[in-house]
Design a protein around this motif. Structure first.
Motif, PDB file in Angstrom:
ATOM      1  N   PRO A  29      56.546  10.216 -19.278  1.00 41.04           N
ATOM      2  CA  PRO A  29      55.705  10.964 -20.226  1.00 41.04           C
ATOM      3  C   PRO A  29      54.289  11.223 -19.712  1.00 41.04           C
ATOM      4  O   PRO A  29      53.632  10.332 -19.158  1.00 41.04           O
ATOM      5  CB  PRO A  29      55.685  10.054 -21.461  1.00 41.04           C
ATOM      6  CG  PRO A  29      56.974   9.312 -21.396  1.00 41.04           C
ATOM      7  CD  PRO A  29      57.202   9.071 -19.930  1.00 41.04           C
ATOM      8  N   HIS A  68      58.848   9.743 -27.287  1.00 40.75           N
ATOM      9  CA  HIS A  68      58.207   9.068 -26.146  1.00 40.75           C
ATOM     10  C   HIS A  68      57.150   9.974 -25.509  1.00 40.75           C
ATOM     11  O   HIS A  68      56.163   9.486 -24.943  1.00 40.75           O
ATOM     12  CB  HIS A  68      59.240   8.698 -25.087  1.00 40.75           C
ATOM     13  CG  HIS A  68      60.111   7.533 -25.446  1.00 40.75           C
ATOM     14  ND1 HIS A  68      59.666   6.222 -25.401  1.00 40.75           N
ATOM     15  CD2 HIS A  68      61.393   7.480 -25.874  1.00 40.75           C
ATOM     16  CE1 HIS A  68      60.651   5.419 -25.766  1.00 40.75           C
ATOM     17  NE2 HIS A  68      61.704   6.145 -26.069  1.00 40.75           N
ATOM     18  N   TYR A  69      57.373  11.276 -25.606  1.00 44.86           N
ATOM     19  CA  TYR A  69      56.508  12.229 -24.913  1.00 44.86           C
ATOM     20  C   TYR A  69      55.304  12.657 -25.746  1.00 44.86           C
ATOM     21  O   TYR A  69      54.580  13.582 -25.373  1.00 44.86           O
ATOM     22  CB  TYR A  69      57.352  13.427 -24.439  1.00 44.86           C
ATOM     23  CG  TYR A  69      58.262  12.997 -23.308  1.00 44.86           C
ATOM     24  CD1 TYR A  69      57.923  13.216 -21.988  1.00 44.86           C
ATOM     25  CD2 TYR A  69      59.433  12.296 -23.580  1.00 44.86           C
ATOM     26  CE1 TYR A  69      58.735  12.765 -20.957  1.00 44.86           C
ATOM     27  CE2 TYR A  69      60.263  11.837 -22.553  1.00 44.86           C
ATOM     28  CZ  TYR A  69      59.898  12.075 -21.245  1.00 44.86           C
ATOM     29  OH  TYR A  69      60.697  11.617 -20.217  1.00 44.86           O
ATOM     30  N   ALA A 116      62.621   8.210 -20.324  1.00 42.10           N
ATOM     31  CA  ALA A 116      61.732   7.215 -20.930  1.00 42.10           C
ATOM     32  C   ALA A 116      62.441   6.421 -22.022  1.00 42.10           C
ATOM     33  O   ALA A 116      61.917   5.408 -22.483  1.00 42.10           O
ATOM     34  CB  ALA A 116      60.489   7.896 -21.497  1.00 42.10           C
ATOM     35  N   GLN A 149      53.186  10.273 -26.069  1.00 39.55           N
ATOM     36  CA  GLN A 149      52.324   9.228 -25.511  1.00 39.55           C
ATOM     37  C   GLN A 149      51.769   9.673 -24.171  1.00 39.55           C
ATOM     38  O   GLN A 149      52.278  10.606 -23.531  1.00 39.55           O
ATOM     39  CB  GLN A 149      53.116   7.931 -25.350  1.00 39.55           C
ATOM     40  CG  GLN A 149      53.641   7.350 -26.656  1.00 39.55           C
ATOM     41  CD  GLN A 149      54.404   6.069 -26.439  1.00 39.55           C
ATOM     42  OE1 GLN A 149      55.258   5.970 -25.558  1.00 39.55           O
ATOM     43  NE2 GLN A 149      54.089   5.059 -27.235  1.00 39.55           N
ATOM     44  N   TRP A 188      51.389   2.920 -21.822  1.00 44.52           N
ATOM     45  CA  TRP A 188      51.409   4.188 -22.558  1.00 44.52           C
ATOM     46  C   TRP A 188      50.803   3.976 -23.937  1.00 44.52           C
ATOM     47  O   TRP A 188      51.121   2.983 -24.620  1.00 44.52           O
ATOM     48  CB  TRP A 188      52.837   4.717 -22.685  1.00 44.52           C
ATOM     49  CG  TRP A 188      53.205   5.647 -21.566  1.00 44.52           C
ATOM     50  CD1 TRP A 188      53.101   7.004 -21.561  1.00 44.52           C
ATOM     51  CD2 TRP A 188      53.706   5.287 -20.272  1.00 44.52           C
ATOM     52  NE1 TRP A 188      53.501   7.524 -20.352  1.00 44.52           N
ATOM     53  CE2 TRP A 188      53.883   6.497 -19.548  1.00 44.52           C
ATOM     54  CE3 TRP A 188      54.009   4.078 -19.651  1.00 44.52           C
ATOM     55  CZ2 TRP A 188      54.356   6.517 -18.231  1.00 44.52           C
ATOM     56  CZ3 TRP A 188      54.479   4.090 -18.350  1.00 44.52           C
ATOM     57  CH2 TRP A 188      54.654   5.304 -17.658  1.00 44.52           C
TER      58      TRP A 188
END
Length: 634
Positions: free
Chosen positions: A245, A383-384, A377, A386, A397
């Motif tokens: 990420p 998750h993305y 991830a 972060q 993260w």
């Protein structure tokens, strides 16, 4: 979790249904390969001995014992290109990180990496698109030794990332992470660079001044900072769940960049069969991930090259998409970023304003991205949202910003720059093509003017130099498709047409060639399919014909009596032989002769991959003449 937007769901459901035969066959191949783990355990002793003979010490012992997972590194490193030069030291970082995590890594192979920025306007540009196929094959050669339990793909620019991914997807049973190197720091502003280019085109400055400006813009290691195909690649790899990420736009040669590179090695080991969290790349790249990639491209005004590349990538995973899917998503996906050439800022400004994490958060909250996807991830696209930080020397993260730090560059879903993605499917008597209007002012999006027909961009340059283009016109530049000459990008035309538009003339471009993410303020209908060499209707256009371009309505037409139009023949190219020899073009003749139409990715592999994936006749690539007939009716 927010429910998907109705249009997102509609398009995704259609892609899933359309892809059922090919996708199920592809997944069956992954399942079959899954049973052969660990990969090198299937090798004979002689095979295995060859595989670790070049290693020393602990790495040799680890591979010999067939106990610890082995990462294959596939890299596009070369020292000529600024984007790929940072990869020189990445293998050492990866190997050390793998050792620390109880694994091992080997440099499996390199792939070529050519730069459109160097070859544009030259003969070498005619190899550019097909270098994607060479890279895919090179990736397959690197991974075919069956020595690896996972892979790391190191690539950045135009054809390199699509080629790496197409190749990796043929080893869809391997967990794979893409490892970026990051952009160079900001140099000369994009506005100033464009201004000097136009000054040179009109003779207001000399070559020395132009070279100084270009050197100030492209000045160090890292990706070029404008939002062309290279940085669009990086955006897509993140939103499709193939990067760690928010790793795309971290500068090379920084502690955070090196930490992310090491973490990619550690993470891919965790995704192997041996570690119990098996996540193969062929499962990450599914129908929802492909649709997420289209959405991210639209929301950021990304490169039109991905109307080719994403189609080819999807087919490599048994997924069938077309330009209708792009067009229908573009109607509901708002433009949230203004990055050059769609704005004044570069990708460094975008990253500082909130970057990918902010973009993904807003699109998820609007139901315009699928959250329920697999990523490297972990499960879920959240998750993305972060971003990585080095805290007390350790990589962590943390939640990305919830507010844009610069609304001139990046905005939330509640105040977009435009209500749609700015990509249009154009169709009519001249065929089907695409146009990117996010950088085109509203007053320039409708053009009705006489055609001036050219068979090369050199002919356009000659007419401009003679002062013959100071009028309203549509430049029809044909025989620039994949079959004709490899479909080079026609960047030489950008400053010329820009000068004429600034002088008050109504101008536009229609071509079966490419313009890529660097296409700018002049309306350009590109990738027109079928191409002229395959009896496409652009070959029937004559200078003086009235061309109608309406980017708002998606119209690409010619005002002519229907009987007269039907009676016209397609003109043949005058000097086709010139595109078949010199600068390595002889070696690519088989690629030109086998390339599919643009809407099918302009790929050499499409038919072969489709057959391998069990494509039904309705999903198989059309014969070129059948494509012409079906598209001409739109």
């Amino acid at each position: 979790m927010v429910s998907p937007h109705p249009q997102l769901k509609k398009v995704t459901d259609r892609v899933i249904e359309r892809s059922k035969p090919t996708r199920s066959a592809y997944l069956a191949r992954i399942d079959q390969a899954h049973g052969q783990f660990p990969a090198r355990g299937a090798l004979s002793c002689a095979n295995l001995a060859h595989g670790f003979a070049g290693l020393e010490g602990q790495e040799k012992f680890a591979i010999k014992s067939v106990r610890e997972p082995n990462i294959g590194i596939v890299s596009s490193y070369n020292e000529m290109l600024s984007a790929h030069a940072p990869y020189r030291n990445f293998p050492d970082i990866i190997k050390q990180a793998a050792r620390e995590s109880g694994g091992v890594a080997q440099f499996a192979g390199g792939v070529p990496a050519m730069c459109d920025g160097i070859t544009q306007g030259n003969a070498g540009m005619e190899l550019s698109l097909f270098s994607r196929e060479v890279i895919a094959m090179s990736t397959a050669v690197a991974l075919t030794h069956n020595m690896f339990d996972a892979a790391l793909c190191l690539g950045i620019c135009d054809k390199i990332v699509p080629g790496l991914l197409i190749g990796a997807l043929q080893f869809g049973h391997l967990p794979t992470i893409f490892v970026p190197a990051g952009p160079m720091t900001s140099g000369l502003t994009n506005d100033d660079k464009a201004k000097v280019r136009q000054q040179f085109a009109t003779g207001q400055c000399d070559r020395g001044a132009l070279l100084e400006a270009e050197s100030a813009a492209y000045h160090s290691h890292g990706t070029c900072t404008f939002y062309g195909t290279a940085n669009s690649n990086q955006m897509l790899m993140e939103v499709m769940g193939l990067h760690l990420p928010s790793s795309a736009f971290v500068h090379p040669h920084t502690p955070l960049r090196d930490a992310l590179t090491g973490e990619a090695a550690k993470r891919v080991l965790e995704l192997t069969v041996e570690r119990g969290n098996y996540t193969p790349v062929g499962h990450v790249v599914d129908e929802k991930a492909i649709v997420n990639g289209i959405v991210a491209l639209l929301a950021t005004g990304g490169s039109t090259n991905h109307t080719l590349h994403l189609v080819a990538i999807a087919r490599a995973a048994g997924i069938v998409i077309d330009w209708n899917d792009f067009d229908e998503l573009s109607q509901v996906v708002p433009l949230l970023a203004k990055i050059y050439p769609n704005g004044k800022a570069d990708v460094n400004h975008f990253h500082a304003a909130g970057g990918v994490a902010f973009l993904v958060r807003n699109l998820l909250e609007a139901g315009l991205l699928h959250e329920d996807v697999k990523t490297v991830a972990g499960p879920g696209l959240s998750h993305y949202t972060q971003e990585p930080k080095l805290i007390d020397g350790k990589l962590q993260w943390v939640p990305g910003t919830e507010a844009s730090h610069d609304t001139k560059v990046l905005r939330g879903i509640e105040e977009p720059f435009a209500p749609d993605g700015g990509l249009r499917l154009m169709q009519g008597k001249l065929g089907r093509g695409v146009i990117k209007i996010s950088a085109v002012a509203p007053e320039h999006r409708v053009v009705k003017a006489p055609a001036i027909v050219f068979n090369s961009q050199e002919e356009v340059q000659e007419a401009f130099d003679k002062g013959e283009l100071k009028r309203d016109f549509v430049a029809v530049v044909r025989f620039q498709g994949a079959r004709a000459n490899g479909m080079p990008e026609l960047h030489r035309l950008t400053p010329l047409l820009g000068v004429l538009q600034d002088q008050g003339f109504h101008v536009a471009l229609v071509t079966d060639g490419r313009m890529s993410g660097a296409s700018g303020k002049v309306p350009a209908v590109i990738h027109v399919s079928p191409e002229a060499l395959l009896h496409g209707p652009l070959g029937k256009v004559r200078t003086g014909d009235m061309i109608v371009i309406d980017a708002q309505a998606g119209v690409l037409d010619i005002e002519i009596d229907s009987k007269q139009w039907a009676a016209r023949v397609v003109e043949a190219p005058l000097n086709q032989a010139e595109n078949e020899a010199g600068f390595g073009r002889e070696l690519f003749g088989v690629f030109r002769s086998a390339a599919l139409p643009a809407e099918q990715g302009a790929s050499v592999f499409g038919a072969m991959i489709g057959e391998a994936n069990g494509a039904h006749a309705s999903h198989a690539p059309h014969h070129p003449h059948a494509t012409h007939a079906s598209h001409a009716t739109h």
